[in-house]
Design a protein around this motif. Structure first.
Motif, PDB file in Angstrom:
ATOM      1  N   LEU A 181       0.862  -1.184   0.000  1.00  0.00           N
ATOM      2  CA  LEU A 181       0.000   0.000   0.000  1.00  0.00           C
ATOM      3  C   LEU A 181       0.899   1.235   0.000  1.00  0.00           C
ATOM      4  O   LEU A 181       1.480   1.596   1.022  1.00  0.00           O
ATOM      5  CB  LEU A 181      -0.928   0.000   1.208  1.00  0.00           C
ATOM      6  CG  LEU A 181      -1.987  -1.101   1.237  1.00  0.00           C
ATOM      7  CD1 LEU A 181      -2.789  -1.048   2.536  1.00  0.00           C
ATOM      8  CD2 LEU A 181      -2.924  -0.990   0.031  1.00  0.00           C
ATOM      9  N   ALA A 182       1.012   1.885  -1.134  1.00  0.00           N
ATOM     10  CA  ALA A 182       1.962   2.981  -1.311  1.00  0.00           C
ATOM     11  C   ALA A 182       1.315   4.315  -0.961  1.00  0.00           C
ATOM     12  O   ALA A 182       0.119   4.538  -1.191  1.00  0.00           O
ATOM     13  CB  ALA A 182       2.461   3.020  -2.746  1.00  0.00           C
ATOM     14  N   ASP A 183       2.114   5.209  -0.418  1.00  0.00           N
ATOM     15  CA  ASP A 183       1.722   6.597  -0.192  1.00  0.00           C
ATOM     16  C   ASP A 183       1.537   7.258  -1.557  1.00  0.00           C
ATOM     17  O   ASP A 183       2.462   7.323  -2.374  1.00  0.00           O
ATOM     18  CB  ASP A 183       2.835   7.281   0.611  1.00  0.00           C
ATOM     19  CG  ASP A 183       2.598   8.758   0.868  1.00  0.00           C
ATOM     20  OD1 ASP A 183       1.485   9.250   0.582  1.00  0.00           O
ATOM     21  OD2 ASP A 183       3.532   9.406   1.359  1.00  0.00           O
ATOM     22  N   LEU A 184       0.332   7.790  -1.825  1.00  0.00           N
ATOM     23  CA  LEU A 184       0.038   8.352  -3.142  1.00  0.00           C
ATOM     24  C   LEU A 184       0.480   9.808  -3.285  1.00  0.00           C
ATOM     25  O   LEU A 184       0.450  10.351  -4.393  1.00  0.00           O
ATOM     26  CB  LEU A 184      -1.455   8.239  -3.445  1.00  0.00           C
ATOM     27  CG  LEU A 184      -2.015   6.812  -3.483  1.00  0.00           C
ATOM     28  CD1 LEU A 184      -3.484   6.830  -3.865  1.00  0.00           C
ATOM     29  CD2 LEU A 184      -1.224   5.912  -4.424  1.00  0.00           C
ATOM     30  N   LEU A 214      -3.350   6.055   0.895  1.00  0.00           N
ATOM     31  CA  LEU A 214      -2.503   4.994   0.377  1.00  0.00           C
ATOM     32  C   LEU A 214      -3.298   4.154  -0.620  1.00  0.00           C
ATOM     33  O   LEU A 214      -4.527   4.068  -0.540  1.00  0.00           O
ATOM     34  CB  LEU A 214      -2.003   4.079   1.508  1.00  0.00           C
ATOM     35  CG  LEU A 214      -1.403   4.728   2.759  1.00  0.00           C
ATOM     36  CD1 LEU A 214      -0.942   3.646   3.727  1.00  0.00           C
ATOM     37  CD2 LEU A 214      -0.261   5.662   2.411  1.00  0.00           C
ATOM     38  N   GLY A 215      -2.593   3.502  -1.532  1.00  0.00           N
ATOM     39  CA  GLY A 215      -3.279   2.656  -2.495  1.00  0.00           C
ATOM     40  C   GLY A 215      -2.413   1.504  -2.959  1.00  0.00           C
ATOM     41  O   GLY A 215      -1.182   1.578  -2.911  1.00  0.00           O
ATOM     42  N   ASN A 216      -3.080   0.423  -3.386  1.00  0.00           N
ATOM     43  CA  ASN A 216      -2.321  -0.679  -3.978  1.00  0.00           C
ATOM     44  C   ASN A 216      -1.965  -0.308  -5.417  1.00  0.00           C
ATOM     45  O   ASN A 216      -2.406   0.720  -5.938  1.00  0.00           O
ATOM     46  CB  ASN A 216      -3.110  -1.982  -3.883  1.00  0.00           C
ATOM     47  CG  ASN A 216      -4.364  -1.991  -4.735  1.00  0.00           C
ATOM     48  OD1 ASN A 216      -4.836  -0.955  -5.185  1.00  0.00           O
ATOM     49  ND2 ASN A 216      -4.930  -3.175  -4.950  1.00  0.00           N
ATOM     50  N   PRO A 217      -1.138  -1.101  -6.101  1.00  0.00           N
ATOM     51  CA  PRO A 217      -0.700  -0.708  -7.448  1.00  0.00           C
ATOM     52  C   PRO A 217      -1.848  -0.466  -8.419  1.00  0.00           C
ATOM     53  O   PRO A 217      -1.761   0.438  -9.268  1.00  0.00           O
ATOM     54  CB  PRO A 217       0.171  -1.895  -7.878  1.00  0.00           C
ATOM     55  CG  PRO A 217       0.729  -2.438  -6.602  1.00  0.00           C
ATOM     56  CD  PRO A 217      -0.391  -2.292  -5.608  1.00  0.00           C
ATOM     57  N   ALA A 218      -2.926  -1.225  -8.306  1.00  0.00           N
ATOM     58  CA  ALA A 218      -4.042  -1.069  -9.245  1.00  0.00           C
ATOM     59  C   ALA A 218      -4.670   0.311  -9.139  1.00  0.00           C
ATOM     60  O   ALA A 218      -5.043   0.917 -10.154  1.00  0.00           O
ATOM     61  CB  ALA A 218      -5.094  -2.156  -8.988  1.00  0.00           C
ATOM     62  N   VAL A 219      -4.803   0.838  -7.916  1.00  0.00           N
ATOM     63  CA  VAL A 219      -5.426   2.150  -7.750  1.00  0.00           C
ATOM     64  C   VAL A 219      -4.407   3.278  -7.910  1.00  0.00           C
ATOM     65  O   VAL A 219      -4.759   4.376  -8.333  1.00  0.00           O
ATOM     66  CB  VAL A 219      -6.152   2.241  -6.391  1.00  0.00           C
ATOM     67  CG1 VAL A 219      -5.192   2.535  -5.257  1.00  0.00           C
ATOM     68  CG2 VAL A 219      -7.248   3.287  -6.419  1.00  0.00           C
ATOM     69  N   ALA A 220      -3.132   2.997  -7.615  1.00  0.00           N
ATOM     70  CA  ALA A 220      -2.106   4.036  -7.755  1.00  0.00           C
ATOM     71  C   ALA A 220      -1.983   4.502  -9.203  1.00  0.00           C
ATOM     72  O   ALA A 220      -1.667   5.669  -9.465  1.00  0.00           O
ATOM     73  CB  ALA A 220      -0.765   3.510  -7.250  1.00  0.00           C
ATOM     74  N   GLU A 221      -2.250   3.609 -10.147  1.00  0.00           N
ATOM     75  CA  GLU A 221      -2.179   3.977 -11.560  1.00  0.00           C
ATOM     76  C   GLU A 221      -3.293   4.941 -11.951  1.00  0.00           C
ATOM     77  O   GLU A 221      -3.227   5.557 -13.025  1.00  0.00           O
ATOM     78  CB  GLU A 221      -2.275   2.711 -12.429  1.00  0.00           C
ATOM     79  CG  GLU A 221      -1.107   1.757 -12.247  1.00  0.00           C
ATOM     80  CD  GLU A 221      -1.314   0.474 -13.033  1.00  0.00           C
ATOM     81  OE1 GLU A 221      -2.417   0.323 -13.630  1.00  0.00           O
ATOM     82  OE2 GLU A 221      -0.388  -0.355 -13.069  1.00  0.00           O
ATOM     83  N   ARG A 222      -4.304   5.079 -11.105  1.00  0.00           N
ATOM     84  CA  ARG A 222      -5.480   5.866 -11.480  1.00  0.00           C
ATOM     85  C   ARG A 222      -5.622   7.156 -10.674  1.00  0.00           C
ATOM     86  O   ARG A 222      -6.619   7.857 -10.812  1.00  0.00           O
ATOM     87  CB  ARG A 222      -6.735   5.009 -11.294  1.00  0.00           C
ATOM     88  CG  ARG A 222      -6.658   3.688 -12.050  1.00  0.00           C
ATOM     89  CD  ARG A 222      -7.920   2.884 -11.893  1.00  0.00           C
ATOM     90  NE  ARG A 222      -7.793   1.580 -12.518  1.00  0.00           N
ATOM     91  CZ  ARG A 222      -8.801   0.911 -13.073  1.00  0.00           C
ATOM     92  NH1 ARG A 222      -9.999   1.468 -13.114  1.00  0.00           N
ATOM     93  NH2 ARG A 222      -8.622  -0.266 -13.600  1.00  0.00           N
TER      94      ARG A 222
END
Length: 249
Positions: A181-184, A214-222
């Motif tokens: 879960l990355a910091d956006l 924070l978001g996982n890779p799928a949501v970080a792309e958006r």
């Protein structure tokens, strides 16, 4: 889709006109709230109705409740409440292919924040669906120099952010990052990102970012943009500024 996250300070008190003014102006599709002292599900439902949302509250054993609210036509298909593993709580909902978690981590202990973050990331991350986790994480990010912010703090509050050897402790946010879960903010943040203090002041805060999306890779792309709301009612509605995040979903 617009998400807004906000620690409203011990249930909002007599500051609710200011809080609601901001929420009505921003019209979030997803709202995550922390420090809902005095709230039960019935009271949250009344607030949700006024805002045109549907809400899920998670009570806390040791601290204060948290909540996730979603605007129809998004339909909530699943709800979770996490109480025992956290100083405060976590509330989570799934609506379509999106899971949103509102949480509030331990304000006092970096080690307990690390354990809370590790568990939350392992429990809610997903490779197949969109996952957002937002709230007052009470910790500092591992990619920023926090020397200036901590230098102004009373030692009683500075120790909340220090490791036993006196260095800055950022293990909580690092644990989320390792857990998927990355910091956006580094991806789409506008401005410096500091969420405390507000005009209400408070000696326990330096100029720092404690509230995160924070978001996982799928949501970080958006993710399209994140910003901290300052000025107007946000200076006295709470001791934290709200964070708004916009997504292409």
């Amino acid at each position: 889709m617009r998400l807004l996250t906000w620690n409203i300070l011990v249930g909002g008190g007599d500051r609710w006109p200011a809080l609601e003014a901001v929420l009505r102006r921003e019209q979030p599709d997803v709202l995550t709230l922390q420090e809902l002292r005095g709230f039960d599900q019935h009271r949250l439902d009344r607030l949700a109705s006024r805002l045109g949302l549907v809400g899920h509250l998670s009570r806390s054993v040791f601290g204060q409740p948290v909540a996730v609210l979603v605007r129809p036509p998004r339909e909530v298909s699943r709800r979770w409440s996490v109480r025992w593993r956290l100083h405060h709580a976590a509330a989570a909902v799934t609506a379509g292919d999106l899971t949103v978690v509102s949480t509030h981590l331990n304000p006092f202990s970096p080690e307990r924040r690390r354990r809370e973050a590790t568990w939350l990331a392992a429990h809610f991350r997903s490779r197949s669906r969109l996952v957002l986790l937002a709230g007052d994480l009470n910790g500092l990010d591992p990619h920023t120099d926090h020397t200036e912010a901590l230098a102004t703090l009373d030692p009683r509050y500075r120790r909340r952010h220090l490791a036993p050897d006196g260095t800055v402790d950022t293990r909580g946010l690092a644990a989320f990052e390792r857990g998927g879960l990355a910091d956006l903010w580094p991806r789409a943040g506008v401005g410096d990102g500091r969420t405390v203090p507000t005009g209400l002041g408070g000696g326990e805060f330096g100029g720092m970012r404690l509230d995160y999306v924070l978001g996982n890779p799928a949501v970080a792309e958006r993710v399209r943009e994140l910003r901290v709301l300052r000025g107007d009612e946000t200076e006295y509605a709470s001791d934290h500024h709200p964070v708004v995040a916009d997504f292409d979903l």
